[in-house]
Each structure stands twice: as structure tokens, then as C-alpha cells.
Design an enzyme around this catalytic site. Structure first.
Site, PDB file in Angstrom:
ATOM      1  N   SER A 556       0.843  -1.188   0.000  1.00  0.00           N
ATOM      2  CA  SER A 556       0.000   0.000   0.000  1.00  0.00           C
ATOM      3  C   SER A 556       0.886   1.248   0.000  1.00  0.00           C
ATOM      4  O   SER A 556       1.655   1.449  -0.936  1.00  0.00           O
ATOM      5  CB  SER A 556      -0.953  -0.039   1.198  1.00  0.00           C
ATOM      6  OG  SER A 556      -1.998   0.872   1.028  1.00  0.00           O
ATOM      7  N   HIS A 675      -7.694  -5.417  -1.662  1.00  0.00           N
ATOM      8  CA  HIS A 675      -6.475  -4.761  -1.169  1.00  0.00           C
ATOM      9  C   HIS A 675      -5.689  -5.628  -0.199  1.00  0.00           C
ATOM     10  O   HIS A 675      -4.525  -5.371   0.056  1.00  0.00           O
ATOM     11  CB  HIS A 675      -6.853  -3.437  -0.497  1.00  0.00           C
ATOM     12  CG  HIS A 675      -5.701  -2.527  -0.251  1.00  0.00           C
ATOM     13  ND1 HIS A 675      -4.870  -2.070  -1.255  1.00  0.00           N
ATOM     14  CD2 HIS A 675      -5.214  -1.982   0.895  1.00  0.00           C
ATOM     15  CE1 HIS A 675      -3.948  -1.280  -0.741  1.00  0.00           C
ATOM     16  NE2 HIS A 675      -4.133  -1.216   0.565  1.00  0.00           N
TER      17      HIS A 675
END
Length: 705
Positions: A556, A675
Site C-alpha cells: 500500500s 487490497h
């Protein structure tokens, strides 16, 4: 407006096999280039892979399938890939049990037998009879639908839970009768970034955005959050809008009811840092009362005692403090310290009528218990140096639970007596790992500007500092998130095979409070990359490893960290793993939740100076032809609606086109995944088997230890 699009993609595409510049003659999938240019403050910026932003397009889907095949074909040649997977499955296969929590007449807990795709929620009655309450493994055939949130009403007779399909941030809420376990209301759809908070037996508060347009679920911007109240027995279309939308435009809104059911509290924010706080007295039926407005500070409600409100905040206290005020006049000028700010960052939980402050000293936990006047009751003795979390519960609790872990200690759950202050082991996992064979040490090194940075280094005992130890350098460096020591079976296998796992607590995180965070934001963002580079140099200078045995890793915002570091210093490491990263810094704010990250990054539209600064380190815009980059595995998921996969697609395409040496560039794309949260055990194991085996293979390791 100082930013405008200069031209759209023209119909004529330039096709080229991107393997032409690769001396190893790896034939990467062909990636077309389009003639697309944007203009920022008079500066033209080419975006040849703009078409990869459209994840719905057939040509994008075809390209993804080609990249998936190329990556899997390359990984298949690694002789010990299967062995690494077997090692991971073997150590992963142990029973995992959560701390229990009481709701109504039952005690609930999560358990995973070992390799189940998702953990199962069980409950136990007063006689000790145990049964499955909710099994997320039955939500879907492949185990990729996960339990995202769960909330019981005060009596424990009703429960609402949200599910995430394929890791998406868009959830559904399902409502059950807790006794019969049968659904009693319609399923609520299109829920995002939401808690669930019950008001009696009537219904609950939740948050969402307007329903996304067809085809834009994964990439469309999310704005104007709304808090709704769903009354049981009514349709979702009849849900009452409590706050938000056009009349109160905020990007993030969360509403929750206090333990005493008297207050509705709403936190409002436009970015990931800084929030407003509002409170409504449900007993006296007041309108929302502002506790604090503007977005200069962070503030949250810890607990209430009648008219008294206890808040924790960084207003006038960068390391946080806890204050009290009253519902009659809760504005900041009335706040009085209960637990004052210290030199260490702090967060506060409440349970059993007490406050538990968790301090962080050099990224390690210290816990203190206070009464409601702020008087210190005791400092809680922890099992060692590491990370402790928990100490939360209702006022009536006599016992609380907390977990303790570090890089070489599997997470153990302790039961804590509020009155005596004594802890006892509640659940210790039976992992095939002996901490006595490993060591984890904290060192401090100096960054480019002289700042002292802590770093944890973990490895098997008996390490030789000969510069030949495979090393993973992992960090994050953003959003006030602190990296505290935590055990991982993946790292255990890495260390068992002779590896070092090193984690520097770089700026941008919250390890030393707000000032540490702010020192890694906007036009100070390069401090983060310099801190990471200095960590790698320290490890190499002190003989832990060398360039040929170092891998950079992050996810991320940490994916941005790796992407920026490898383009700034391509000579620093042999291997790089930019995972689900924010890699196009000029356009990140155009997708899903990206606009909310502007506090940390700034945007290319803010000013010419901000545009130039972002462009100077944006990984997508700093891949240079003729440069030898590390062996790279760009990691993403095709259903990531937090950091859209276009970031990784474009960065991977740039690297494949411009790589000037034999080091391979792979783009590992997880299908039907988001994610990261909610992935099945099989998905997590396979990704990490690929990551570890690729790292060792590219470092020239022939046989596992």
C-alpha cells in the site's frame, strides 16, 4: 483551474514488445502505448499506459491474463517454490483462537482450525456447550467472501454483520436473530467504510456513499459519506439519513452509540488525518452538538459518565492526551486533562470502569491503568518487549483480555484481573516454532539529515555478519501508522531458511507522535525514502547483508515506499516487492478513496511546487531507460478498490519496457481479490510462497537450509 487534460488517447496505438531492452531476452507480454498527454501548470506529462486504468476494458483483461501467465511460468521454474509452500502450510496449520467476548447469555470467540480459509465464529452457553454461530467459509465456494464487521445489540439478541466479496471495500449487511441464527430483515447493499452500531432493539446506524454507477465499483471516486439509521422491518430505501450528503459534505463519516445508549457520536473527516466530532443526546433529543470543528486535530470519544465526556486528542498535545468535558459545553476551551501528554505517544481504551493507556516507547508497548480521575493505579507488567493490544470492555467487566507478541513470539492472549492487576495465559498458540532459537534486537541508525531512526532486526541465532544473509527490509512510513513488533509465520519460515527480517520505524508513521508523522508528509515525503535507504545502508555497512542479498518490501503506502526507493536508488537491493502500491502520484486522487490521502501526499493540482515535488519521486514517472533495476515482483489484485490496480499495471509496464539488465520484472496479479483484507488462507500462503521463493532464487540461493 491550473490543471487540464491536453488530449485524449488517439485511435492509433503504438505496439511494441517491451523485451527489446532486456539483455536476458525475457519476452514480456506486449503492452501497447497510447499518445496521451496531460498538462500540469504548463508542463506536459505523457501517460502512455492510461488505457490500463480501465479495468473493465477487454484489452486490459486480456493484458492481465497474459501477465498472469508470464509470471506463473517464471515462478514455476524455481526449484524450491513447492518446498517453501509446504513449509508455510506446515507452520500455518495450528489452531488460532481469539479473545472471548460476552453478548447476552453467550460467550463468543473466533477460531480457525489451522488452514481454514476464514476463521469461524463460535459461541458457548453457561453450561459450556459450544456451537458454530457464523461460518464465513460457507459464504462462498472459494472462501474469498469474508466477515468484515459484526455488531450485537445491547441485549445480545440481535446481530448485524457485514461481508466483503473478493476483498472489496463495498459491503453488504445481513441481520440475524441471535438465538435462532435466522435472517430477519432484508440485506442492506452498497455499504462502504462503515461500522454498525445498534440503538436498542429498533435498528442500527451505518455509513455509506451513493450507489456506484454501473462499472465504476472498483475505480469510481467515493465522496459525500452518509450516516443512516436502519429501522428493523423497513426497506433500505426508507432508511433515515442522519447526517452527511450534500447538506454536510464530508468524505468520511462514522456514527456510533455509546455504551449507555444515551449518545450518538459522529466523527467527520475529509482526509485520513484530522477530524471533527459531533454528539447528539438521544435521551434529551438534542440536535448535534459540535465538540470540535475543523480538521486541524484528531479527537475521539473514549467513554462517558452521565454528562461527562472523556476524549483523547492530539489538540495541543502531539503525543495525545485524555481530557474530560461535559455535554452542556463540550468545546475545546472547557477541556481539562485527565491523563496528560508525555514524551511517548499514547492511545486510551476503557474497560471495567478504568482507563488503560498504551504508550509507545521506541515502537514498544507500555501499559498503565488509571481510574476515572486520572490517578495512576498501576503499570501493567508485560511478558517482555513487544506489542500489547486489548484492554477494552464494558464498565461491568471484572476481567479484560489482551494479546502480546513480537517478531519471535507468537501472539499469546492473556486474561487480566482489573482488581488485582495480575495476568494469566488464556490461550497460547501451539506453533511449530521455538523462540529460543531466534533473536530480535533493536538498533538505531542515522538518516541522511541526521535523524535517529530505530530498527528491529530479527534472525536465527548464530548469524554470521559476512554480508551474505538473505534480508527482507520492510517498512511503511505513512498515515501515522506505527509498525510495532508482531509475529508472522511467513517471517518465521524466512528466518528458518537463514534470512534476516528488518523493520525500520521510519518517518511518516506514528512511532513518535504527530511530529514524526508530519515529517514524512507532502514536501517532506522524501524523508521517508531517505530513512529507508539509510536502513539498507546500515545493514550492508554492518555486515548483516549486501546489495546482492537484500530485498525491499512494502504494501500500500509501503508499496510506494519500495517503488520510490528502487527508482531513486536502483543499486540498493537485488530484489523489490512493491505490493498493492500507490505508484502514480499525479493521479492517485482520481480513484476511489484516493482523494482522502491528500494530507500525507498533497496533490498535483495543489500548486506548481507540489506537482513538481510529486513528479520528482512518483515511481511511474521515474523509471528510466538504460537503468538496471532490481529483480521485481509488482504485487496487486484485480479487484482492489482501495489502491486501484492501475498503479501497479502502469509501473510494471514501465519497468518491463525499460529494464536494462537480466533482472526480471514480474507483475503478480491476484484474481478475485482486493487490497488484502479477507483473503483466503490459500491465497495468502501462495502469495508468500511466491514472494519468498522469488527472493531467494534471484539472490542466487541454490538450496534451502
Amino acid at each position: 483551474m491550473k490543471y487540464k487534460k491536453l488530449s485524449v488517447a488517439v485511435a492509433a496505438f503504438a505496439f511494441a514488445a517491451v523485451s527489446a531492452q532486456n539483455s536476458n531476452s525475457l519476452k514480456y507480454p506486449e503492452t501497447k502505448k497510447v499518445n496521451h498527454t496531460d498538462t500540469y501548470f504548463g508542463n506536459q506529462v505523457s501517460d502512455p499506459y492510461r488505457w490500463l486504468e480501465d479495468d473493465r476494458a477487454e484489452d486490459t483483461k486480456a493484458w492481465v491474463q497474459q501477465e498472469v501467465k508470464f509470471t506463473q511460468d517464471y515462478l514455476a521454474q524455481i526449484p524450491f517454490r513447492g518446498q517453501i509452500k509446504k513449509q508455510l502450510l506446515d507452520i500455518w496449520n495450528y489452531e488460532k483462537i481469539s479473545a472471548p467476548f460476552k453478548k447476552g447469555k453467550y460467550t463468543y470467540f473466533y477460531k480457525n482450525d489451522g488452514l481454514q480459509a476464514q476463521s469461524v465464529l463460535y459461541r458457548k452457553d453457561a453450561s459450556g456447550k459450544t456451537e458454530v454461530f457464523l461460518d464465513p467459509n460457507k459464504f462462498s465456494d472459494k472462501g474469498t467472501t469474508s466477515l468484515a464487521n459484526l455488531s450485537f445489540n445491547k441485549k445480545g439478541t440481535l446481530v448485524a454483520y457485514s461481508i466483503s466479496e473478493g476483498g472489496s471495500d463495498w459491503n453488504k449487511i445481513i441481520i440475524l436473530d441471535a438465538e435462532t441464527k435466522k435472517q430477519i430483515d432484508e440485506t442492506l447493499l452498497d455499504v462502504k467504510f462503515s461500522g454498525i452500531s445498534w440503538l436498542g432493539d429498533e435498528g442500527f446506524f451505518y455509513s455509506s456513499y451513493d450507489k456506484p454507477k454501473d462499472g465504476s465499483v472498483l475505480s469510481g471516486m467515493t465522496d459525500k459519506h452518509k450516516v443512516y439509521f436502519h429501522k428493523l422491518g423497513t426497506k433500505q430505501s426508507q432508511d433515515e439519513l442522519i447526517i452527511g450528503g450534500d447538506k454536510f459534505p464530508r468524505r468520511y463519516l462514522s456514527g456510533y452509540v455509546t455504551e449507555d445508549q444515551r449518545y450518538l457520536v459522529v466523527s467527520a473527516a475529509n482526509a485520513t488525518n484530522g477530524n471533527e466530532l459531533y454528539i447528539k443526546d438521544l435521551k434529551n433529543k438534542t440536535d448535534f452538538i459540535p465538540i470540535i470543528t475543523g480538521f486541524e486535530s484528531n479527537v475521539g470519544l473514549v467513554d462517558t459518565d452521565g454528562d461527562t465526556l472523556f476524549l483523547h486528542t492530539d489538540k495541543n498535545a502531539p503525543n495525545m492526551r485524555m481530557v474530560k468535558t461535559t455535554i452542556q459545553n463540550p468545546k475545546p476551551e472547557t477541556w481539562k486533562d485527565v491523563i496528560a501528554e508525555t514524551s511517548e505517544p499514547m492511545r486510551v481504551n476503557s474497560g471495567g470502569g478504568y482507563f488503560f493507556a498504551t504508550y509507545m516507547k521506541d515502537a514498544l508497548s507500555q501499559i498503565k491503568q488509571y481510574d476515572k480521575t486520572g490517578k495512576l493505579v498501576r503499570e501493567i507488567k508485560l511478558p517482555g518487549s513487544g506489542t500489547a493490544g486489548g484492554f477494552g470492555g464494558e464498565k461491568t467487566e471484572k476481567e479484560l483480555y489482551y494479546s502480546f507478541t513480537n517478531y519471535i513470539t507468537p501472539p499469546t492472549i492473556f486474561k487480566f484481573s482489573i482488581d488485582s492487576g495480575k495476568s494469566e495465559v488464556y490461550q497460547k498458540p501451539k506453533v511449530k516454532f521455538n523462540p529460543e532459537n531466534y533473536v530480535s534486537e533493536q538498533v538505531f541508525y542515522t538518516s541522511a539529515d541526521g535523524t535517529k531512526i530505530p530498527m528491529m532486526i530479527s534472525n536465527k541465532k548464530g548469524l554470521k555478519k559476512d554480508g551474505k544473509n538473505p534480508t527482507i527490509l520492510y517498512s511503511y512510513g505513512g498515515f501515522n501508522i506505527s509498525l510495532q513488533p508482531a509475529f508472522s509465520v511467513v517471517n518465521a519460515i524466512w528466518m528458518e531458511n537463514g534470512g534476516i527480517y528488518a523493520v525500520p520505524n521510519i518517518r511518516g508513521g506514528g512511532e513518535y507522535g504527530k511530529k514524526w508523522h508530519d515529517a514524512g508528509t507532502k514536501q517532506q515525503k522524501k524523508n521517508v525514502f531517505n530513512d529507508f535507504i539509510a536502513a539498507g545502508e546500515y545493514l550492508q555497512k554492518n555486515g548483516y547483508t549486501s546489495k546482492d542479498y537484500m530485498a525491499l518490501s512494502g504494501r500500500s503506502n509501503g508499496g510506494l515506499l519500495v517503488g520510490a526507493t528502487m527508482t531513486m536508488r536502483p543499486d540498493l537491493a537485488k530484489v523489490a516487492f512493491p505490493g498493492v502500491g500507490v505508484l502514480d502520484m499525479l493521479r492517485y486522487n482520481k480513484f476511489t478513496a484516493g482523494a482522502g490521502w491528500a494530507y500525507d501526499y498533497g496533490t498535483a493540482e495543489d500548486s506548481k511546487e507540489m506537482f513538481e515535488y510529486l513528479k520528482s519521486y512518483s515511481p511511474v514517472h521515474n523509471v528510466k531507460a538504460g537503468t538496471c533495476y532490481p529483480s521485481t515482483m509488482v504485487i496487486t489484485s484485480d479487484h482492489d478498490d482501495r489502491v486501484v490496480p492501475a498503479h501497479s499495471f502502469k509501473f510494471g509496464a514501465e519497468l518491463q519496457a525499460k529494464q536494462a539488465c537480466k533482472n526480471p520484472v514480474l507483475i503478480r496479479i491476484e484474481t478475485n481479490a482486493g487490497h488484502g483484507a479477507g483473503r483466503s488462507t490459500e491465497q495468502v500462503v501462495m502469495e508468500n510462497a511466491d514472494l519468498l521463493s522469488f527472493a531467494l532464487y534471484e539472490m542466487g540461493i541454490k538450496n534451502l537450509k
